[in-house]
Scaffold this active site. Structure first.
Site, PDB file in Angstrom:
ATOM      1  N   LYS A   1       0.858  -1.193   0.000  1.00 18.29           N
ATOM      2  CA  LYS A   1       0.000   0.000   0.000  1.00 18.29           C
ATOM      3  C   LYS A   1       0.886   1.232   0.000  1.00 18.29           C
ATOM      4  O   LYS A   1       1.999   1.208   0.530  1.00 18.29           O
ATOM      5  CB  LYS A   1      -0.863   0.008   1.259  1.00 18.29           C
ATOM      6  CG  LYS A   1      -2.082   0.893   1.155  1.00 18.29           C
ATOM      7  CD  LYS A   1      -3.095   0.263   0.221  1.00 18.29           C
ATOM      8  CE  LYS A   1      -4.503   0.539   0.527  1.00 18.29           C
ATOM      9  NZ  LYS A   1      -5.446  -0.387  -0.051  1.00 18.29           N
TER      10      LYS A   1
ATOM     11  N   ASP B   1      -6.871   4.147  -5.089  1.00 14.25           N
ATOM     12  CA  ASP B   1      -7.454   3.959  -3.753  1.00 14.25           C
ATOM     13  C   ASP B   1      -8.151   5.264  -3.382  1.00 14.25           C
ATOM     14  O   ASP B   1      -8.516   6.035  -4.273  1.00 14.25           O
ATOM     15  CB  ASP B   1      -6.339   3.587  -2.753  1.00 14.25           C
ATOM     16  CG  ASP B   1      -6.869   2.782  -1.580  1.00 14.25           C
ATOM     17  OD1 ASP B   1      -7.564   3.357  -0.746  1.00 14.25           O
ATOM     18  OD2 ASP B   1      -6.584   1.574  -1.513  1.00 14.25           O
TER      19      ASP B   1
ATOM     20  N   GLY C   1     -20.351   6.762   3.030  1.00 17.67           N
ATOM     21  CA  GLY C   1     -19.412   7.030   1.936  1.00 17.67           C
ATOM     22  C   GLY C   1     -20.178   7.224   0.647  1.00 17.67           C
ATOM     23  O   GLY C   1     -21.329   6.762   0.503  1.00 17.67           O
TER      24      GLY C   1
HETATM   25  N1  GLU Z   1      -7.104  -0.040  -3.510  1.00 12.60           N
HETATM   26  C1  GLU Z   1      -7.878  -1.221  -3.710  1.00 12.60           C
HETATM   27  C2  GLU Z   1      -7.962  -2.047  -2.439  1.00 12.60           C
HETATM   28  O1  GLU Z   1      -7.800  -1.559  -1.354  1.00 12.60           O
HETATM   29  C3  GLU Z   1      -7.419  -2.002  -4.917  1.00 12.60           C
HETATM   30  C4  GLU Z   1      -6.000  -2.422  -4.888  1.00 12.60           C
HETATM   31  C5  GLU Z   1      -5.501  -2.955  -6.231  1.00 12.60           C
HETATM   32  O2  GLU Z   1      -6.253  -3.016  -7.174  1.00 12.60           O
HETATM   33  O3  GLU Z   1      -4.321  -3.302  -6.266  1.00 12.60           O
HETATM   34  O4  GLU Z   1      -8.262  -3.199  -2.479  1.00 12.60           O
END
Ligand code: GLU
Length: 428
Positions: free
Chosen positions: A107, A147, A219
């Site tokens: 992340k 995200d 949200g």
């Molecule tokens: N940000 C999204 C999540 O928290 C997708 C992550 C991705 O596609 O790599 O799952």
């Protein structure tokens, strides 16, 4: 996000420790999985439109890559912290494992408020983030994605910078790209739709279906919007949404007891999911405090905003009618609230299962990109449904047979897969 007295990483570790005990994991495996393998902290200097320079703080955590390259989004948020990113990278590892895709967990984040940045400033920030981390990410190491408050345009700028640095085309560097630029059809819908596929299965197990249900949503970003859309298609009713108001710097819940109209609300919503108050009032939505979503007399609650929303305090407000909580956000429910939810017998579709549709579709984007052949939208969404349904059924089956809380069952499956991969590689 930085919230006094709440540390998401401690929460993620606490959840992990419970499952590590349940699985009787050995000490080296616990030590390995309790924190990220690697983490990067860096400064990103950005030339602003007025000629001045602002320095933003950026992060990337690579929690585990035993099952495949790290995978996970990049968040832009003014209260981003390293502990949030650590927790989220850990949850990504479990997320990819529970849906059984060959990826690890990562992340990233930048402490910034994109509302305050012009498109050109956002572009320079995206390019700066990539320049800071380009040596340590890549298609075979760590693959970012959108995200909170990041979108396909941000991904494309990041891709372009990565390709400029390496002097070749690397569409596999990032997912969530725009369609036609290496992105997959259905990626935008994927997290919200995936959530509703698992919700449909949860209702089916209870002998019910979406048609007979009323839902409250927290949200109104990408996840919430598409979840509401599919609930509507399945005949269910959503009576309220809550969202952040950029002008008042607070959140509000917008309610229409007869059911909100998604298309109408979308016409008065900004690109970060903020609803225009005056226009909502003109359309006869009741405006309530931001946390009113949780105390609605509904069958289903969908927290699809941020972490720490259902906690020891707010859990008390949940009405007796609520039968299911389907978690669209990452980490919306604290372990203290979980204890109450367990006791009340509310069925939880836990976050890293419920919201795994996004990363599952990112995986499909990688598969299509590798073949350089893209599938029609229906095919993508059907495959997504298959994956999400299979993962849900495996978790609920384990929960039933071992009398486990759904979150614990999902953790047991995910952590075992990752622990086995670490062991099989000879790491522990
Ligand atoms: N940000 C999204 C999540 O928290 C997708 C992550 C991705 O596609 O790599 O799952």
């Amino acid at each position: 996000m930085a919230v006094k007295g709440f540390n998401p990483f401690e929460m993620a570790q606490k959840q992990f420790d419970t499952v590590a005990d349940l699985l009787e994991l050995d000490q080296p495996t616990r030590d390995l999985l309790r924190q990220p393998l690697r983490e990067y902290h860096f400064n990103i200097p950005v030339r602003m439109d007025d000629g001045s320079v602002r320095v933003f703080r950026g992060f990337r955590c690579q929690h585990n890559d035993a099952r495949g390259p790290c995978k996970g989004g990049i968040r832009f948020h003014p209260q981003e912290t390293i502990d949030t990113v650590r927790a989220l990278s850990m949850w990504m590892t479990w997320k990819c494992a529970v849906v059984d895709i060959p990826l690890g967990g990562g992340k990233g984040g930048v402490v910034c408020d994109p509302h305050d940045l012009s498109p050109r400033e956002q572009e320079r920030l995206c390019r700066g983030w990539v320049r800071a981390i380009a040596q340590d990410v890549g298609p075979l190491r760590d693959v970012p994605a959108p995200d909170v408050m990041t979108n396909p345009q941000h991904m494309l700028w990041m891709l372009d910078e990565f390709e400029a640095i390496y002097g070749a085309k690397y569409p596999g560097f990032i997912t969530g790209k725009p369609v036609g630029m290496g992105g997959s059809l259905g990626r935008t819908e994927a997290t919200g739709y995936g959530l509703v596929f698992t919700l449909r299965e949860a209702l089916r197990e209870m002998g019910n279906q979406c048609e007979n249900t009323v839902t409250a949503v927290q949200g109104f970003g990408n996840v919430a919007q598409y979840a509401i859309k599919l609930i509507g298609r399945f005949g269910g009713k959503v009576t309220c949404v809550s969202c952040w108001d950029q002008v008042d710097r607070t959140s509000y819940t917008y309610r229409k007891k007869t059911g909100i109209n998604l298309d109408e609300l979308l016409t008065i919503t900004d690109r970060f999911g903020g609803i225009d108050k005056a226009k909502a009032e003109a359309l006869e939505y009741e405006r309530l405090p931001g946390d009113a979503w949780i105390e609605q007399d509904v069958d289903i609650l969908i927290p699809a905003a941020l972490e720490n929303q259902i906690n020891a305090e707010t859990v008390k407000k949940i009405k007796p009618r609520v039968k299911i909580i389907a978690e669209g956000a990452n980490g919306p429910t604290t372990p203290e609230a979980d204890a109450v939810i367990k006791e009340r017998g509310i069925f939880v579709v836990p976050d890293f299962l419920a919201n795994a549709g996004g990363v599952t579709c990112s995986y499909f984007e990688q598969v299509q990109g590798n073949q350089n052949y893209f599938w029609p939208k229906e095919e993508v969404l059907n495959k997504l449904d298959e994956k999400m349904t299979a993962a849900f059924l495996a978790v609920s089956e384990l929960a039933r047979s071992k009398k486990l809380f759904m979150r614990d069952a999902a953790y047991v499956i995910a952590v075992s897969r990752v622990a086995n991969a670490c062991r099989d590689r000879g790491w522990v």
